[in-house]
Structure formats: C-alpha cells, structure tokens
Write a protein that holds these residues in place. Structure first.
Motif, PDB file in Angstrom:
ATOM      1  N   UNK A  51     -11.343  -7.682  -2.328  1.00 18.83           N
ATOM      2  CA  UNK A  51     -11.447  -9.502  -2.669  1.00 18.83           C
ATOM      3  C   UNK A  51     -12.854 -10.030  -3.293  1.00 18.83           C
ATOM      4  N   UNK A  52     -12.239 -10.981  -2.775  1.00 20.23           N
ATOM      5  CA  UNK A  52     -11.350 -11.989  -2.221  1.00 20.23           C
ATOM      6  C   UNK A  52      -9.832 -12.121  -3.084  1.00 20.23           C
ATOM      7  N   UNK A  53      -9.111 -12.557  -2.223  1.00 19.33           N
ATOM      8  CA  UNK A  53      -7.375 -12.400  -2.615  1.00 19.33           C
ATOM      9  C   UNK A  53      -7.391 -14.372  -1.970  1.00 19.33           C
ATOM     10  N   UNK A  54      -6.757 -15.025  -3.233  1.00 19.17           N
ATOM     11  CA  UNK A  54      -6.661 -16.069  -2.137  1.00 19.17           C
ATOM     12  C   UNK A  54      -5.594 -15.973  -1.291  1.00 19.17           C
ATOM     13  N   UNK A  55      -5.127 -16.492  -0.089  1.00 22.28           N
ATOM     14  CA  UNK A  55      -4.271 -16.525   1.332  1.00 22.28           C
ATOM     15  C   UNK A  55      -2.423 -15.845   0.254  1.00 22.28           C
ATOM     16  N   UNK A  56      -2.221 -16.451  -0.806  1.00 23.90           N
ATOM     17  CA  UNK A  56      -0.715 -17.102  -1.133  1.00 23.90           C
ATOM     18  C   UNK A  56      -0.620 -15.785  -2.826  1.00 23.90           C
ATOM     19  N   UNK A  57      -1.896 -14.462  -2.667  1.00 24.49           N
ATOM     20  CA  UNK A  57      -1.196 -13.930  -3.872  1.00 24.49           C
ATOM     21  C   UNK A  57      -0.484 -12.785  -2.682  1.00 24.49           C
ATOM     22  N   UNK A  58       0.627 -12.650  -4.171  1.00 26.37           N
ATOM     23  CA  UNK A  58       1.203 -11.746  -3.601  1.00 26.37           C
ATOM     24  C   UNK A  58       0.574  -9.960  -3.830  1.00 26.37           C
ATOM     25  N   UNK A  59       1.727  -8.918  -3.530  1.00 27.76           N
ATOM     26  CA  UNK A  59       0.978  -7.367  -4.157  1.00 27.76           C
ATOM     27  C   UNK A  59       0.444  -7.270  -3.636  1.00 27.76           C
ATOM     28  N   UNK A  60      -0.655  -7.830  -2.646  1.00 29.32           N
ATOM     29  CA  UNK A  60      -1.543  -7.018  -2.789  1.00 29.32           C
ATOM     30  C   UNK A  60      -1.704  -4.798  -1.920  1.00 29.32           C
ATOM     31  N   UNK A  61      -1.505  -5.548  -0.820  1.00 28.69           N
ATOM     32  CA  UNK A  61      -0.982  -4.949   0.714  1.00 28.69           C
ATOM     33  C   UNK A  61       0.570  -4.044   0.234  1.00 28.69           C
ATOM     34  N   UNK A  62       1.335  -4.346  -0.679  1.00 26.95           N
ATOM     35  CA  UNK A  62       2.258  -3.795  -1.054  1.00 26.95           C
ATOM     36  C   UNK A  62       1.979  -2.659  -2.580  1.00 26.95           C
ATOM     37  N   UNK A  63       0.692  -3.366  -2.912  1.00 26.24           N
ATOM     38  CA  UNK A  63       0.301  -1.649  -3.809  1.00 26.24           C
ATOM     39  C   UNK A  63      -0.110  -0.745  -3.086  1.00 26.24           C
ATOM     40  N   UNK A  64      -0.978  -1.265  -2.425  1.00 21.80           N
ATOM     41  CA  UNK A  64      -1.136  -0.440  -1.121  1.00 21.80           C
ATOM     42  C   UNK A  64      -0.503   0.886  -0.225  1.00 21.80           C
ATOM     43  N   UNK A  65       0.488  -0.142   0.549  1.00 20.99           N
ATOM     44  CA  UNK A  65       1.097   0.541   1.112  1.00 20.99           C
ATOM     45  C   UNK A  65       2.189   1.636   0.901  1.00 20.99           C
ATOM     46  N   UNK A  66       2.736   1.122  -0.516  1.00 13.42           N
ATOM     47  CA  UNK A  66       3.395   1.791  -1.127  1.00 13.42           C
ATOM     48  C   UNK A  66       3.644   3.248  -1.173  1.00 13.42           C
ATOM     49  N   UNK A  67       2.838   3.827  -1.555  1.00 18.05           N
ATOM     50  CA  UNK A  67       1.918   5.202  -2.015  1.00 18.05           C
ATOM     51  C   UNK A  67       1.915   6.123  -0.598  1.00 18.05           C
ATOM     52  N   UNK A  68       1.169   4.935   0.195  1.00 14.95           N
ATOM     53  CA  UNK A  68       1.540   6.029   1.619  1.00 14.95           C
ATOM     54  C   UNK A  68       2.381   5.904   2.525  1.00 14.95           C
ATOM     55  N   UNK A  69       3.199   4.837   2.153  1.00 19.55           N
ATOM     56  CA  UNK A  69       4.780   4.865   2.620  1.00 19.55           C
ATOM     57  C   UNK A  69       5.737   5.950   2.397  1.00 19.55           C
ATOM     58  N   UNK A  70       5.616   6.363   1.175  1.00 18.36           N
ATOM     59  CA  UNK A  70       6.444   7.213  -0.132  1.00 18.36           C
ATOM     60  C   UNK A  70       5.943   8.472   0.262  1.00 18.36           C
ATOM     61  N   UNK A  71       4.512   8.571   0.473  1.00 17.74           N
ATOM     62  CA  UNK A  71       3.922   9.614   1.721  1.00 17.74           C
ATOM     63  C   UNK A  71       4.532  10.601   2.447  1.00 17.74           C
ATOM     64  N   UNK A  72       4.745   9.439   3.319  1.00 15.61           N
ATOM     65  CA  UNK A  72       5.486   9.394   5.456  1.00 15.61           C
ATOM     66  C   UNK A  72       3.576   9.324   5.767  1.00 15.61           C
ATOM     67  N   UNK A  73       2.765   8.428   4.919  1.00 17.15           N
ATOM     68  CA  UNK A  73       1.721   8.499   6.056  1.00 17.15           C
ATOM     69  C   UNK A  73       1.532   7.343   6.848  1.00 17.15           C
ATOM     70  N   UNK A  74       1.576   6.867   8.607  1.00 18.81           N
ATOM     71  CA  UNK A  74       1.487   6.194   9.470  1.00 18.81           C
ATOM     72  C   UNK A  74       0.104   5.058   9.414  1.00 18.81           C
ATOM     73  N   UNK A  75       1.016   3.539   8.829  1.00 18.76           N
ATOM     74  CA  UNK A  75      -0.289   3.240   8.254  1.00 18.76           C
ATOM     75  C   UNK A  75      -0.623   1.823   9.803  1.00 18.76           C
ATOM     76  N   UNK A  76      -1.227   0.957   9.808  1.00 17.36           N
ATOM     77  CA  UNK A  76      -1.569   0.182  10.448  1.00 17.36           C
ATOM     78  C   UNK A  76      -2.608  -1.227   9.642  1.00 17.36           C
ATOM     79  N   UNK A  77      -2.174  -2.524   9.824  1.00 17.06           N
ATOM     80  CA  UNK A  77      -2.618  -3.166   8.712  1.00 17.06           C
ATOM     81  C   UNK A  77      -3.615  -4.077   9.732  1.00 17.06           C
ATOM     82  N   UNK A  78      -4.308  -5.054   9.153  1.00 19.26           N
ATOM     83  CA  UNK A  78      -4.687  -5.986   9.675  1.00 19.26           C
ATOM     84  C   UNK A  78      -5.385  -7.062   8.372  1.00 19.26           C
TER      85      UNK A  78
END
Length: 140
Positions: free
Chosen positions: A71-98
């Motif tokens: 980043x940095x990204x402003x706290x109200x920026x949308x879609x950052x985590x979704x852009x990373x998590x969606x492909x991983x979820x589609x592959x059935x990979x377990x993730x944890x975020x902070x």
C-alpha cells in the motif's frame, strides 16, 4: 477496485495464530518479529506472531506465511482484500487475514504457499520476496 493488479510481498517469518485468555499479559517476546498482529475482544486475545514466539499458555496453529499487500491504501478503499481473497477462495485455499491502517496481510498455510503465489499471479498480481518480483512463477 477488484480488477486492480496488486503487489504482495512475502514476509520472512513462519507464523503462528495464537489464542489466549483476554486477561493474559503480553510478553515482549511475542512482539518480536517482522509481523505481529494483536486483536483483543472480551472473549479472547488473538496474536499472530513468529511461531518461535509462542507461549506455553497459548492455543495455536503453526505454519502460516504472510503476504503483505503493498500500500498504503486509505481505510475506506474498497475491494483490496477481495481482489486477493477471491482467487484463493475459488481454489479452496485456507486463508487468515489481518489489516492495518495502511494495508492488508493475507496468511496462507506454508504448504500452500507456492500454489497461492501461482494463483495470485494468474489473477494478475505480483508476489515479491526480498524485493524481487516473482510473478508469474512461484517463489523458489
């Protein structure tokens, strides 16, 4: 924002996700390392830290690697985590975020790391280790 190509940097430590009683005092040893995240509620104290820092009273899971979204990204920026998590979820990979004020951190199981990096590269992201780009191939 989910179509944005992001840069992620692999952090050096192998991490543990720990659960402690919320009244547990923090040891300064648990705060050592490249990445530490602490979240406290009235029911638990959760700490992500290098697995070498685990205390005896913790319930934990070991063997996680952290990919920091550059980043940095402003706290109200949308879609950052979704852009990373969606492909991983589609592959059935377990993730944890902070997340922090500036960015997000995605943890994947160490045994899934190369697969996660390949999936992220296929989604258009770049993964770096020690400031060297590794897309579209997995880190060696």
């Amino acid at each position: 924002m989910t179509n944005k190509r992001l840069i992620l940097t692999l952090q050096p430590d192998v991490l543990a996700i720990c659960r402690l009683d919320p009244a547990t005092p923090l040891s300064s040893d648990m705060l050592n390392g490249n990445f530490v995240a602490i979240t406290k509620t009235d029911e638990e104290l959760s700490i992500i830290c290098p697995q070498t820092n685990i205390t005896d009273e913790a319930i934990y899971t070991r063997g996680w690697r952290c990919l920091r979204i550059e980043g940095p990204f402003a706290p109200d920026t949308t879609g950052i985590l979704a852009a990373v998590l969606s492909p991983l979820a589609n592959a059935n990979l377990s993730v944890f975020t902070a997340t922090t004020y500036d960015t997000g951190h995605v943890l994947v199981r160490e045994q899934d790391l190369n697969q996660a990096i390949q999936i992220l590269a296929q989604a258009g992201h770049t993964v770096r280790s020690e400031n060297k780009a590794t897309a579209p191939h997995a880190i060696q």
